[in-house]
Design a protein around this motif. Structure first.
Motif, PDB file in Angstrom:
ATOM      1  N   LEU A  89       0.780  -1.233  -0.063  1.00  0.00           N
ATOM      2  CA  LEU A  89      -0.108  -0.089   0.005  1.00  0.00           C
ATOM      3  C   LEU A  89       0.697   1.306  -0.037  1.00  0.00           C
ATOM      4  N   GLY A  90       2.051   1.191   0.186  1.00  0.00           N
ATOM      5  CA  GLY A  90       2.936   2.371   0.179  1.00  0.00           C
ATOM      6  C   GLY A  90       3.345   3.069  -1.002  1.00  0.00           C
ATOM      7  N   VAL A  91       4.485   3.749  -1.084  1.00  0.00           N
ATOM      8  CA  VAL A  91       4.913   4.444  -2.378  1.00  0.00           C
ATOM      9  C   VAL A  91       6.324   4.344  -2.475  1.00  0.00           C
ATOM     10  N   ASN A  92       7.045   3.501  -1.729  1.00  0.00           N
ATOM     11  CA  ASN A  92       8.423   3.008  -1.837  1.00  0.00           C
ATOM     12  C   ASN A  92       9.404   4.199  -1.913  1.00  0.00           C
ATOM     13  N   HIS A  93       9.219   5.116  -1.020  1.00  0.00           N
ATOM     14  CA  HIS A  93      10.104   6.129  -1.018  1.00  0.00           C
ATOM     15  C   HIS A  93      11.631   6.047  -0.267  1.00  0.00           C
ATOM     16  N   HIS A  94      11.904   4.862   0.277  1.00  0.00           N
ATOM     17  CA  HIS A  94      13.045   4.616   0.967  1.00  0.00           C
ATOM     18  C   HIS A  94      12.957   3.245   1.438  1.00  0.00           C
ATOM     19  N   GLY A  95      14.078   2.708   2.186  1.00  0.00           N
ATOM     20  CA  GLY A  95      14.263   1.330   2.764  1.00  0.00           C
ATOM     21  C   GLY A  95      13.643   0.941   3.950  1.00  0.00           C
ATOM     22  N   HIS A  96      12.879   1.917   4.571  1.00  0.00           N
ATOM     23  CA  HIS A  96      12.104   1.618   5.755  1.00  0.00           C
ATOM     24  C   HIS A  96      10.574   1.551   5.660  1.00  0.00           C
ATOM     25  N   ASP A  97       9.874   1.599   4.311  1.00  0.00           N
ATOM     26  CA  ASP A  97       8.461   1.490   3.954  1.00  0.00           C
ATOM     27  C   ASP A  97       8.039   0.248   3.330  1.00  0.00           C
ATOM     28  N   VAL A  98       8.931  -0.998   3.854  1.00  0.00           N
ATOM     29  CA  VAL A  98       8.640  -2.094   3.352  1.00  0.00           C
ATOM     30  C   VAL A  98       7.348  -2.635   3.997  1.00  0.00           C
ATOM     31  N   GLY A  99       6.488  -3.525   3.075  1.00  0.00           N
ATOM     32  CA  GLY A  99       5.423  -4.225   3.671  1.00  0.00           C
ATOM     33  C   GLY A  99       5.884  -5.790   3.842  1.00  0.00           C
ATOM     34  N   VAL A 100       6.141  -6.006   5.104  1.00  0.00           N
ATOM     35  CA  VAL A 100       6.599  -7.188   5.500  1.00  0.00           C
ATOM     36  C   VAL A 100       5.763  -7.886   6.409  1.00  0.00           C
TER      37      VAL A 100
END
Length: 223
Positions: A89-100
């Motif tokens: 659901l994110g926008v992948n701006h950086h390495g801490h917005d992973v859907g895990v």
């Protein structure tokens, strides 16, 4: 699966979804070339009563059966109602917005081999899906393998990640329709990954403690 999960309000284009199947295997042959059957060999050393106790222990050990909705990066991913798939659901701006997301319990330990699989429904724009194992204390906003005490096989580059600064070329990239598996060989103390039923590679199990089956999504326009 789409009808159960729906889409993010605002239209399509921000969803990435993995559907996984968890399968427990007890055949050590899945990851070893030896012709020795360790379970049969062990039967020579145990009495019938001991084998009954061992079987009871196996039956009582919890098995992962669904995704854990309580311990997941809920800001960036949503788990389906049946708890068997996840979409980004994110926008992948950086390495801490992973859907895990982890499984609902650790992999069982009192057996020869544990193994689970995921199906990539749509790799979409970047194909930044991954599969691996993590511990209970894993940071649930990072890809498996990016933090210590974790490992992950990543679809966008085919690399194996085993902690900060520890990455290596491992296998082929994977994309929509591929079935990717991850397993633990307790007999030889190895971790391994598969693609569409074929072994990609194995490496020493150097992660301590119970390990949680883990999958992750991390890219826009994927489902």
């Amino acid at each position: 699966m789409e009808s159960r999960c729906g889409r993010r309000p605002g239209g399509p284009g921000h969803a990435q979804k993995l559907d996984w199947r968890m399968v427990a295997h007890q055949e050590a042959e899945a990851t070893t070339t030896t012709t020795v059957d360790p379970m049969r060999l062990a039967s020579r050393w145990r009495s019938p009563a001991e084998w009954v106790a061992t079987a009871a222990a196996l039956d009582s050990e919890p098995m992962p059966s669904e995704l854990n909705t309580a311990n997941s990066s809920g800001l960036f991913a949503v788990v389906s109602v049946d708890k068997m798939s996840v979409k980004y659901l994110g926008v992948n701006h950086h390495g801490h917005d992973v859907g895990v997301v982890q499984a609902d319990c650790p992999a069982p330990m009192h057996r020869a081999v544990y193994y689970f699989e995921m199906t990539v429904r749509n790799a979409g724009l970047k194909g930044q899906t991954s599969i691996g194992f993590t511990t209970e204390s894993f940071k649930m906003r990072r890809q498996p393998g990016w933090e210590s005490q974790s490992c992950g096989y990543h679809g966008d580059d085919g690399y194996l990640y085993r902690g900060p600064g520890k990455s290596e070329s491992f296998g082929p990239k994977f994309t929509s329709g591929d079935i990717i598996g991850a397993g633990i060989n307790y007999i030889e103390q190895l971790l391994f990954f598969t693609k569409n039923g074929s072994l990609i590679g194995a490496f020493p199990k150097d992660i301590k403690g119970p390990l949680y089956p883990t999958i992750a999504v991390h890219s826009q326009d994927e489902e």
